[in-house]
Design an enzyme around this catalytic site. Structure first.
Site, short mmCIF file in Angstrom:
data_model
loop_
_atom_site.label_atom_id
_atom_site.label_comp_id
_atom_site.label_asym_id
_atom_site.label_seq_id
_atom_site.Cartn_x
_atom_site.Cartn_y
_atom_site.Cartn_z
N LYS A 216 40.79 -82.85 -72.99
CA LYS A 216 40.95 -81.41 -73.06
C LYS A 216 39.92 -80.74 -72.15
CE LYS A 216 41.11 -77.81 -76.69
NZ LYS A 216 40.98 -77.62 -78.16
N SER B 103 44.67 -75.26 -80.27
CA SER B 103 44.38 -75.01 -78.88
C SER B 103 44.50 -76.26 -78.00
CB SER B 103 42.97 -74.42 -78.73
OG SER B 103 41.98 -75.35 -79.15
N SER C 259 43.25 -77.10 -84.44
CA SER C 259 43.55 -77.30 -83.03
C SER C 259 43.82 -78.74 -82.61
CB SER C 259 42.43 -76.72 -82.17
OG SER C 259 42.52 -75.33 -82.17
#
Length: 545
Positions: free
Chosen positions: A125, A206, A230
């Protein structure tokens, strides 16, 4: 971070970088035309649904190399992320990925295999620092070009385990902690990520790019981060496994923060075994992270020993119904079927086993996150290299105002402004709110529920089927179960549980601190008994399903 009940969570345009070259992002509507049969013509992919064991067997036999595997994933990214359905899950590909793979192939030839991750391409990420030719930006142009001075602790551990750091995954910008009406999966740098099952549906956030890329077979696995939902929400929405570890099991050093009382990184993969194998590599004591140091007296655990297909036999599983059921008929049916499947595997189901404090600390959670975000982000920014021009949250707010067309075409920065108004972490309001959150989520929450009913774990729907992406109004979020374990800092595992109109829905297993071995045993046994995971078909819209 999905703000869940305490605020609603918008945006497209911008550029993506691949191999150092910016690519203009299409709008969501422009890329959903599809083909006459309602589907994209997807190029055949030899590694589709390949597990870590499959890839290791291929490399051990000589049929594959780390280089050939890495090349295939890069080509897959070009085919699906840049062209075809234009998934927008990958912000940039590591320009050194193939040379890293070559080095690991040479090690294998010389007789050195570092372990089950040797030569395996994994995406990170884009809030996880890497000291290489990739950047770490949280998806924001404010940090474009930011080259961290050293790897995040977990990035270094993955390199040591022989992982090929394939690239950086798109995410909800600033981990979805910028606006009260954002669209999950949107960032200024990456545009709007899409759900690979039905492209006009949302991938949740996210860790949207991490979840979508794993599901679409753009990588062997990925690393996400979670403050509240997330990891588990994009895992549910994209039909994969996600593990949100106990706070302190995995280091946060070198990860762009939201809040130190809840932040953690974790693995996202297509199978429980693969996620657990990666968790083994991530877990460890980091002298720079006080949360991991607090657990240094705990013995090191090999989590793969919990992979027992009969692990549900005799388990006492509680069903948290109040607040976590009732917002989605589809999710309720799928998880009720999952409960029946666990019964058939020998589990003792306690239903209901409600968390009496659920929903009672959402406002105080948000207040704590605002305080910690300002303090933690300012600390992170202060440690970046000289090329970075933003050094405080206020600097980022000012940057967004100056670059409104790029950064705020669909939604603003209301949360940033709220956080900027907060005082220091010595404020009594902050300290009282944090203490209240921990009390209500732990001793009066999960711990109390498990003690009352003598439970080994609690289950609930992870969330609803993915909603239609709406850049104007933001996310159409209806409900989820991530908040109690997130605020408590306790582990949570999402496993695919079924589909509603071709849209994935997951089930969450959560419990007390450091109960990962127990939760893994249940999650694996459930997965092996049901095997709901199936590859996405990249349908342009729900009508074509």
């Amino acid at each position: 971070m999905d703000r869940r009940d305490f605020v609603r969570i918008g945006a497209v345009a911008g550029v993506m970088a691949v191999r150092g070259k910016p690519l203009q992002a299409e709008t969501l509507g422009d890329s959903l035309s599809g083909r006459p049969n309602g589907k994209y013509e997807i190029v055949a992919f030899d590694l589709e649904e390949a597990t870590l064991a499959d890839l290791q067997a291929g490399m051990s036999s000589g049929r594959m190399t780390s280089r050939s595997i890495t090349q295939q994933y890069i080509a897959r990214i070009e085919d699906l992320d840049r062209k075809g359905p234009t998934l927008r899950h990958v912000l940039e590909i590591n320009p050194d990925a193939l040379s890293i793979a070559d080095g690991l192939d040479q090690e294998r030839k010389s007789g050195r295999v570092r372990g089950p991750l040797h030569g395996i391409p994994i995406l990170l990420k884009d809030n996880i620092d890497t000291a290489d030719r990739m950047t770490t930006t949280a998806g924001s142009f404010a940090l474009e070009g930011s080259a961290p001075l050293q790897d995040a602790f977990i990035a270094a551990k993955l390199r040591s385990a022989g992982v090929v750091l394939l690239g950086k995954a798109n995410l909800s910008e600033w981990a979805n902690f910028r606006s009260t009406h954002s669209s999950s999966g949107w960032s200024g740098r990456g545009g709007q990520a899409k759900n690979p099952y039905v492209l006009d549906r949302n991938p949740c956030g996210s860790s949207s790019g991490s979840g979508g890329a794993v599901s679409a077979n753009l990588c062997a696995a990925a690393i996400g981060t979670e403050t509240d939902g997330s990891i588990v929400c994009p895992s549910s929405a994209n039909g994969i496994v996600g593990i949100k570890p106990t706070l302190g099991l995995v280091s946060r050093t070198g990860i762009i923060p939201i809040a130190h009382s809840q932040d953690t990184a974790g693995p996202m993969a297509r199978t429980v075994r693969d996620a657990v194998t990666i968790l083994n590599a991530l877990a460890g004591i980091d002298p720079r992270d006080s949360a991991t140091m607090a657990g240094r007296s705990r013995p090191r655990v090999d989590y793969t020993r919990s992979l027992d297909p009969n692990g549900l036999r005799g388990a006492r599983i509680g069903v948290a119904r109040t607040k976590f059921f009732g917002y989605s008929e589809a999710a309720d049916k799928i998880v009720n079927d999952a409960i029946d499947a666990m019964k058939a595997q020998g589990a003792v189901i306690v239903d209901p086993a409600n968390i009496e404090t659920a929903g009672k600390f959402d406002d105080s959670e948000f207040d704590v996150l605002l305080y910690e975000f300002k303090a933690d982000l300012n600390s992170y920014l202060a440690g970046l290299g000289p090329k970075v021009q933003v050094r405080t949250l206020q600097d980022i707010i000012d940057f967004n105002d100056r670059h409104e067309e790029q950064e705020m075409p669909w939604f603003g920065q209301e949360i940033f402004l709220m956080a900027q108004k907060k005082g220091p972490l010595s404020d009594k309001k902050y300290r009282d709110a944090l203490a209240r959150n921990l009390r209500m989520s732990r001793t009066q929450g999960i711990d109390a529920t498990m003690s009352k009913h003598k439970l080994d774990a609690i289950v609930a729907p992870t969330g609803s089927p993915p909603w239609a992406t709406d850049l104007v109004n933001g996310d159409h979020y209806t409900g989820a179960s991530s908040t109690p374990p997130a605020v408590a800092g306790y582990p949570n595992i999402n496993v695919p549980a079924g589909y509603a109109h071709n849209l994935p829905v997951g089930i969450s297993f959560f419990g007390r601190a450091y109960s990962e071995p127990t939760l893994i045993r249940f999650a694996y046994a459930y997965e092996q008994a049901t095997k709901h995971r199936r590859a996405p078909q990249f349908l342009p819209t729900l009508d074509s399903a």
